[in-house]
Enzyme design. Structure first.
Site, PDB file in Angstrom:
ATOM      1  CE1 TYR A  53      43.121  39.309  42.200  1.00  0.00           C
ATOM      2  CE2 TYR A  53      45.043  39.552  43.611  1.00  0.00           C
ATOM      3  CZ  TYR A  53      44.491  39.304  42.365  1.00  0.00           C
ATOM      4  OH  TYR A  53      45.299  39.040  41.298  1.00  0.00           O
ATOM      5  CB  ALA A  65      41.087  35.185  51.002  1.00  0.00           C
ATOM      6  CE  LYS A 118      43.662  35.743  41.888  1.00  0.00           C
ATOM      7  NZ  LYS A 118      43.030  35.127  40.741  1.00  0.00           N
ATOM      8  CB  ILE A 148      53.344  40.132  33.529  1.00  0.00           C
ATOM      9  CG1 ILE A 148      53.800  38.971  34.435  1.00  0.00           C
ATOM     10  CG2 ILE A 148      53.648  39.831  32.071  1.00  0.00           C
ATOM     11  CD1 ILE A 148      55.279  38.651  34.377  1.00  0.00           C
TER      12      ILE A 148
END
Length: 143
Positions: free
Chosen positions: A40, A42, A44, A73
């Protein structure tokens, strides 16, 4: 890298009558280290690199491209996701209290991200391109 992200950009080819514009890429989470999330993280990081490369390639057309990287968030994402294997992959570290330092652990709000996007697409950001904008209250500094 996600094929969806690359596919969307292949459809954004400038035409001969292109006018200056701003394109934003929203990365789902800050590029940071999370136990058990190597693939995940990597992807991004690859998306940030793609934004920077596209910023160079599209600059001659007056197109600005930036990455919006929100941290935690307030959403309902926890309803359908969970960490797996965290105990097996975690490296013992002593973290400051709370996940989000600037708000004493409280998540940000969608309005925080929206305000940053409004700025990036405005003329006030005309000299910003190829930049990741971390909207995470310092969360990424802890990981």
């Amino acid at each position: 890298m996600s094929s969806g992200c690359a596919t969307r950009f292949s459809a954004c080819r400038p035409s001969a009558d292109s006018r200056p514009a701003s394109v934003l890429v929203k990365l789902d989470m800050s590029v940071s280290t999370t136990p058990g999330a190597t693939a995940y993280t990597a992807t991004k990081a690859g998306q940030v690199a793609m934004v920077q490369q596209l910023a160079l390639e599209l600059a001659r057309h007056g197109i600005r491209i930036n990455a919006v990287c929100p941290g935690e968030i307030e959403t309902n994402i926890g309803d359908n996701t969970s960490l797996r294997g965290e105990d097996e992959t975690a490296i013992p570290v002593i973290w400051p209290e709370g996940q989000v330092p600037i708000t004493q652990g409280e998540p940000g709000h969608s309005e925080d991200v929206a305000s940053a996007i409004v700025f990036l697409v405005s003329d006030n950001a005309r000299h910003i391109t190829g930049s990741p904008l971390w909207i995470d209250g310092g969360q990424g500094l802890l990981r």
